[in-house]
Design a protein around this motif. Structure first.
Motif, PDB file in Angstrom:
ATOM      1  N   ASP A 176       1.065  -1.259   0.043  1.00  0.00           N
ATOM      2  CA  ASP A 176      -0.009  -0.013   0.048  1.00  0.00           C
ATOM      3  C   ASP A 176       0.864   1.254  -0.264  1.00  0.00           C
ATOM      4  N   VAL A 177       2.165   1.004  -0.157  1.00  0.00           N
ATOM      5  CA  VAL A 177       3.078   2.181  -0.271  1.00  0.00           C
ATOM      6  C   VAL A 177       2.915   2.837  -1.850  1.00  0.00           C
ATOM      7  N   THR A 225      -2.954   3.612  -5.446  1.00  0.00           N
ATOM      8  CA  THR A 225      -3.311   2.286  -4.777  1.00  0.00           C
ATOM      9  C   THR A 225      -4.349   1.724  -5.153  1.00  0.00           C
ATOM     10  N   GLN A 226      -5.180   2.291  -6.145  1.00  0.00           N
ATOM     11  CA  GLN A 226      -6.651   2.020  -6.615  1.00  0.00           C
ATOM     12  C   GLN A 226      -6.224   0.753  -7.206  1.00  0.00           C
ATOM     13  N   TYR A 254       0.742   8.452  -9.978  1.00  0.00           N
ATOM     14  CA  TYR A 254       0.661   7.558 -11.186  1.00  0.00           C
ATOM     15  C   TYR A 254       0.995   6.260 -10.952  1.00  0.00           C
ATOM     16  N   LEU A 255       0.651   5.444 -12.015  1.00  0.00           N
ATOM     17  CA  LEU A 255       1.109   3.839 -12.134  1.00  0.00           C
ATOM     18  C   LEU A 255       2.298   4.175 -13.006  1.00  0.00           C
ATOM     19  N   LEU A 256       3.245   3.202 -12.676  1.00  0.00           N
ATOM     20  CA  LEU A 256       4.441   3.218 -13.697  1.00  0.00           C
ATOM     21  C   LEU A 256       4.696   1.686 -14.042  1.00  0.00           C
ATOM     22  N   ALA A 295       4.451   0.081 -10.568  1.00  0.00           N
ATOM     23  CA  ALA A 295       4.763   0.543  -9.425  1.00  0.00           C
ATOM     24  C   ALA A 295       3.941   1.646  -8.969  1.00  0.00           C
ATOM     25  N   GLN A 296       3.592   1.960  -7.862  1.00  0.00           N
ATOM     26  CA  GLN A 296       2.869   3.326  -7.291  1.00  0.00           C
ATOM     27  C   GLN A 296       3.528   4.285  -6.927  1.00  0.00           C
ATOM     28  N   ILE A 297       3.524   5.354  -7.628  1.00  0.00           N
ATOM     29  CA  ILE A 297       4.290   6.628  -7.433  1.00  0.00           C
ATOM     30  C   ILE A 297       3.738   7.889  -7.113  1.00  0.00           C
TER      31      ILE A 297
END
Ligand SMILES: *[C@@H]1O[C@H](CO)[C@@H](O)[C@H](O)[C@H]1NC(C)=O
Length: 240
Positions: free
Chosen positions: A68-69, A118-119, A167-169, A192-194
């Motif tokens: 969830d990071v 995190t969606q 963003y999602l990477l 990745a969640q950024i």
């Protein structure tokens, strides 16, 4: 040419060789975020081969619990995406880590702006290509070769002008060893969640996944042993 055709027949004899690689860790300006942190890590290293599948977006069957990071990434930062043979990351010497070196193909990265990184919803997003590493015609070296030589690390820059926000990477390694017909090319990706901070005002146009890749693209149906030049699939790389 002799070596190429010998390798090609070997690949046919061996049949379904798989690159089997998983992107499971990022570093931001060389600071490692930790194995599986801020990444939706697929539990299997099996390829996605259907370019029409929603699994092509961010993969599927994630290790639980999903992180969830959301990693903080200053605009203009260098991201090092790290691929390894399995979802566990680096676990010691392995001739197929980060991937089987006979599996040639490009490495690509895309960004999609989201309300919340995190969606769970990943459909309907607009993906901007920010990096690609295909075939270097001068040396014959592929993005996959550089990934192998760099022990699974691929480093690229987050555009400095892109709008701040979550963003999602999506970072992807494609193996073209089986790509002479469709389905054959093997797609390995994680998201990745950024959160990009200190960005500019650019909201670049994007493409959709699935949709950006077609089963008839010459970059997806191709004979890797006969290429002297190669354009990776998807749109052009966005530059500020
Ligand atoms: C890969 O990148 C990470 C993060 O920057 C670094 O800690 C690691 O040493 C790199 N590995 C190699 C083999 O260069």
């Amino acid at each position: 040419m002799k070596t190429f055709s010998a390798l090609a027949s070997l690949a046919v004899l061996v049949g379904y060789v798989s690159a089997r690689t998983v992107f499971s860790q990022i570093a931001v300006n060389s600071v490692d975020q930790g194995q599986g942190v801020a990444i939706r890590v697929p539990s299997s290293n099996s390829p996605i081969t259907d370019v029409t599948s929603n699994n092509l977006i961010c993969n599927t069957n994630f290790l639980q619990p999903v992180s969830d990071v959301v990693a903080t990434v200053p605009a203009g930062a260098a991201i090092t995406a790290q691929f390894h043979h399995t979802s566990a990351g680096y676990v010691g010497p392995d001739p197929s880590d980060p991937l089987d070196p006979t599996n040639k193909g490009p490495v690509l990265a895309y960004l999609a702006k989201v309300p919340d990184a995190t969606q769970s919803t990943v459909t309907g997003l607009s993906w901007t290509k920010i990096f690609q590493d295909g075939l270097d015609s001068a040396t014959g070296q592929w993005g996959s070769d550089r990934l192998f030589l760099n022990k699974g690390n691929v480093t690229f820059t987050i555009p400095s002008c892109i709008e701040s926000g979550q963003y999602l990477l999506r970072v992807e390694s494609i193996s073209l060893l089986q790509a002479t017909s469709y389905p054959g090319a093997q797609f390995f990706m994680s998201c990745a969640q950024i959160e990009i901070t200190g960005g500019g005002s650019a909201t670049p146009a994007g493409v959709s996944f699935p949709g950006a890749y077609k089963s008839t693209d010459p970059s997806i149906v191709t004979n890797v042993f006969e290429l002297s030049s190669y354009t990776p699939p998807g749109p052009a790389v966005f530059k500020c």
